[in-house]
Scaffold this motif. Structure first.
Motif, PDB file in Angstrom:
ATOM      1  N   LEU A   1       6.294  53.156 -18.840  1.00  0.00           N
ATOM      2  CA  LEU A   1       7.454  52.464 -18.288  1.00  0.00           C
ATOM      3  C   LEU A   1       8.020  51.610 -16.447  1.00  0.00           C
ATOM      4  O   LEU A   1       8.815  51.463 -17.117  1.00  0.00           O
ATOM      5  CB  LEU A   1       8.275  53.059 -19.669  1.00  0.00           C
ATOM      6  CG  LEU A   1       7.592  52.444 -21.198  1.00  0.00           C
ATOM      7  CD1 LEU A   1       9.226  52.234 -22.139  1.00  0.00           C
ATOM      8  CD2 LEU A   1       6.455  51.842 -21.098  1.00  0.00           C
ATOM      9  N   LEU A   2       7.819  52.910 -16.302  1.00  0.00           N
ATOM     10  CA  LEU A   2       8.559  52.465 -14.700  1.00  0.00           C
ATOM     11  C   LEU A   2       8.221  50.967 -14.297  1.00  0.00           C
ATOM     12  O   LEU A   2       9.124  50.759 -14.180  1.00  0.00           O
ATOM     13  CB  LEU A   2       7.971  53.383 -13.909  1.00  0.00           C
ATOM     14  CG  LEU A   2       8.407  54.966 -13.493  1.00  0.00           C
ATOM     15  CD1 LEU A   2       7.969  55.999 -12.614  1.00  0.00           C
ATOM     16  CD2 LEU A   2      10.489  55.222 -14.078  1.00  0.00           C
ATOM     17  N   PRO A   3       7.339  50.517 -14.703  1.00  0.00           N
ATOM     18  CA  PRO A   3       6.909  49.017 -14.455  1.00  0.00           C
ATOM     19  C   PRO A   3       7.909  47.600 -14.727  1.00  0.00           C
ATOM     20  O   PRO A   3       8.297  47.058 -14.233  1.00  0.00           O
ATOM     21  CB  PRO A   3       5.192  49.017 -14.490  1.00  0.00           C
ATOM     22  CG  PRO A   3       4.809  50.271 -14.090  1.00  0.00           C
ATOM     23  CD  PRO A   3       6.176  50.845 -14.970  1.00  0.00           C
ATOM     24  N   ARG A   4       7.352  48.768 -16.005  1.00  0.00           N
ATOM     25  CA  ARG A   4       8.616  46.990 -17.844  1.00  0.00           C
ATOM     26  C   ARG A   4      10.421  48.084 -16.859  1.00  0.00           C
ATOM     27  O   ARG A   4      10.731  46.363 -17.065  1.00  0.00           O
ATOM     28  CB  ARG A   4       8.640  48.083 -18.934  1.00  0.00           C
ATOM     29  CG  ARG A   4       9.023  46.809 -19.754  1.00  0.00           C
ATOM     30  CD  ARG A   4       8.853  47.696 -21.276  1.00  0.00           C
ATOM     31  NE  ARG A   4      10.148  46.811 -21.785  1.00  0.00           N
ATOM     32  CZ  ARG A   4      10.594  47.277 -22.970  1.00  0.00           C
ATOM     33  NH1 ARG A   4       9.912  47.780 -24.024  1.00  0.00           N
ATOM     34  NH2 ARG A   4      11.646  46.011 -23.686  1.00  0.00           N
ATOM     35  N   LEU A   5      10.725  48.612 -16.465  1.00  0.00           N
ATOM     36  CA  LEU A   5      11.922  48.938 -16.423  1.00  0.00           C
ATOM     37  C   LEU A   5      12.089  48.102 -15.034  1.00  0.00           C
ATOM     38  O   LEU A   5      13.644  47.897 -14.908  1.00  0.00           O
ATOM     39  CB  LEU A   5      12.256  50.642 -15.870  1.00  0.00           C
ATOM     40  CG  LEU A   5      13.429  51.013 -15.262  1.00  0.00           C
ATOM     41  CD1 LEU A   5      14.686  51.867 -16.084  1.00  0.00           C
ATOM     42  CD2 LEU A   5      13.408  51.942 -14.616  1.00  0.00           C
ATOM     43  N   ALA A   6      11.697  48.561 -13.989  1.00  0.00           N
ATOM     44  CA  ALA A   6      11.233  47.974 -12.820  1.00  0.00           C
ATOM     45  C   ALA A   6      11.759  46.381 -13.172  1.00  0.00           C
ATOM     46  O   ALA A   6      11.808  45.677 -11.941  1.00  0.00           O
ATOM     47  CB  ALA A   6      10.395  47.998 -10.994  1.00  0.00           C
ATOM     48  N   ALA A   7      10.857  45.641 -13.586  1.00  0.00           N
ATOM     49  CA  ALA A   7       9.774  44.114 -14.108  1.00  0.00           C
ATOM     50  C   ALA A   7      11.720  43.834 -14.584  1.00  0.00           C
ATOM     51  O   ALA A   7      11.741  42.750 -14.202  1.00  0.00           O
ATOM     52  CB  ALA A   7       9.424  43.709 -15.119  1.00  0.00           C
TER      53      ALA A   7
END
Length: 532
Positions: free
Chosen positions: A71-77
């Motif tokens: 879920l790192l990409p969602r966190l960054a987005a």
């Protein structure tokens, strides 16, 4: 000053690892993983984050597996601007792992929206895209094992070898006057490629994974493990069909390749056709090749370039594998939840001459667990599939410590002054490990948190719970109603056929309809009463 801890995932389940630490104005995440398994569990990935992404100052990542990083990409987005701290090996792997996860999200959303049984429903949206994933990877900051760094004001952190996969680390944290150790995933003793886990001793709190907290595995050497694999390969080839191995793209595939290369080189499995049918596994293997000189058990050579091993990246070539017989196919994902493995299962499960060999943990609710538990029919991409293939299992490839190794690891981290938290395990596994940890008095308190719980941590003091967990999530942990519904639907016709009398079969159908109608009527009456 104290430290607060909130559990956002991997509590009484094995996926979705995410722990939030607060000290003063600083907020740090230990991992930010994706939930995997049943549809109910996967649905948690679409829920609003339990925190505001811009408020997080840093992420400390234990390793690159998607249940810890996904879920790192969602966190960054959603606005996270800090750094993602991890080992250099994890940084290298993360590029491929996250990008692949983004592509899978996009593909799965498109595939579900094409399904006829979703006609008229709202479009299914991907959690994030490949572009989001690569943006998150660029936020990674490599740090060496044993080196202190300060990811946020008031936090000092060091990483220690966890012996789980390439680059995996346990995380030591000093903040708010508290000394804490987060295990991440702990590897077994004498694992291929990596030295045994290590980290300092004497903490206020230890958070330890519990994946195999209820299981003791037979101790086997690498050579003994190879003999088990040799036997499975020889028997599978004698049946005449394909040997399909659902294997995690990261670490499990490379361990299998290490052993298959040696078995092939020594002539113990004949002229086997070995295919790695996972673009992600192929890319991850290049990272292992980069570090081959540092890995144990390879003799300093790149065993992944063995001529017996073929890497399949083209989709058409992947599809052609299912016109073959006698092939060894390693394909991801390891729990059969996504990727090309589902394609190979669709074509090989109905074949009596094929073999499906499981070599990794299968979470409750996952397709792999359903098959391993003996289902006679399964549903793959909306289609019913009969299970006729031989279903086999080898447990000696696990990348997780078993019960005795976990207890040894916890003991060696002592004395623990405040408390021991047990996470990343299913309920039975955690309960067994908790009982033994309490019996051996490994900590003043052994805590089994729920998702959503928060604790105040003070040096040398028991943890104080300040917020209870989310009761609404309990039904999502493990096998859910959708697993049971699929099982019922797949076997309904066969069970009705057992009723010899045609009128009795019709009566059974009418009775089932009446039961469903009664529930709908009950819900309608309940809704009307609430409206009044």
């Amino acid at each position: 000053m104290s430290l607060s801890l909130t559990i956002h995932g991997a509590a009484q389940t094995v996926t979705g690892s995410c722990i939030e630490l607060r000290a003063g104005k600083s907020r740090v995440l230990l991992d930010c993983g994706m939930f995997q398994g049943s549809r109910s569990l996967e649905a948690l990935n679409h829920e609003p984050l339990a925190f505001e992404a811009p408020s997080i100052d840093a992420v400390i990542l234990s390793h690159a597996h998607i249940d810890h990083s996904g879920l790192l990409p969602r966190l960054a987005a959603e606005g996270f601007k800090g750094a993602i701290w991890c080992t250099g090996e994890t940084t290298d792997l993360l590029e491929f792992m996250l990008a692949d996860a983004g592509r899978i999200q996009e593909y799965e959303a498109e595939r579900r929206n094409r399904r006829r049984d979703r006609a008229g429903e709202d479009p299914f949206q991907p959690i994030y895209t490949e572009r989001d994933a690569l943006a998150a990877w660029r936020m990674a900051r490599p740090v060496a094992l044993g080196e202190w760094f300060e990811p946020a004001e008031g936090f000092r952190v060091r990483l220690w070898n966890a012996g789980h996969i390439l680059g995996a680390a346990s995380i030591e944290v000093e903040a708010g006057g508290v000394r804490l150790l987060y295990s991440g995933d702990v590897g077994p003793d004498n694992k291929a490629f990596h030295p045994d886990p290590t980290s300092p001793a004497g903490f206020d709190y230890v958070i330890c994974e519990s994946t195999y907290g209820d299981r003791a595995r037979q101790r086997v050497s690498i050579e003994e493990r190879r003999r088990l694999l040799e036997m499975e390969i020889v028997e599978a080839r004698a049946r005449g069909g394909n040997l399909v191995i659902p294997a995690f793209a990261l670490e499990r595939t490379q361990e299998l390749l290490l052993d298959i290369a040696e078995l092939s080189r020594s002539g113990r499995i004949g002229h086997a056709m070995v295919f790695v049918d996972s673009p992600l596994a192929s890319r991850a293997t290049t990272v292992f090749g980069k570090y081959a000189g540092q890995l144990e058990d390879t003799g300093g050579r790149n065993v992944f370039a063995d001529p017996a091993i073929h890497y399949t990246n083209d989709v058409l070539e992947s599809m052609r594998l299912n016109t073959m017989s006698g092939a060894i196919i390693l394909s991801a994902s390891g729990m059969c939840e996504a990727g090309r493995i589902r394609h190979h299962l669709f074509y090989n499960l109905p074949r009596r001459d094929s073999t499906i060999l499981f070599v990794g943990f299968q979470a409750e609710g996952s397709l792999g667990r359903v098959i391993l538990d003996g289902a006679q029919r399964v549903r793959i991409s909306g289609r019913d599939v009969r299970v006729r293939a031989q279903i086999r299992r080898i447990e000696s490839y696990s990348a997780h410590a078993d019960q005795s190794e976990l207890l040894d690891w916890i003991t060696e981290r002592g004395p623990i002054a405040g408390g021991l938290f047990l996470d990343h395990g299913e309920k039975g596994a955690i309960a067994a490990l908790q009982e033994l940890a309490q019996t051996r008095k490994l900590a003043p308190a052994v805590i089994v948190p729920e998702i959503g719980e928060s604790y105040e941590l003070s040096a040398g003091q028991p943890a104080r719970r300040v917020r209870t967990g989310r009761e609404d999530l309990r039904p999502a942990l493990g096998s859910d109603w959708q697993n049971d519904c699929t099982d019922l639907a797949l076997n309904l016709k066969r069970r009705l056929a057992r009723i010899r009398d045609s009128a009795a079969r019709q009566k059974a159908i009418e009775d089932m309809r009446a039961v469903l109608d009664s529930y709908e009527s009950f819900r309608a009456r309940k809704h009307d009463r609430a409206a009044k």
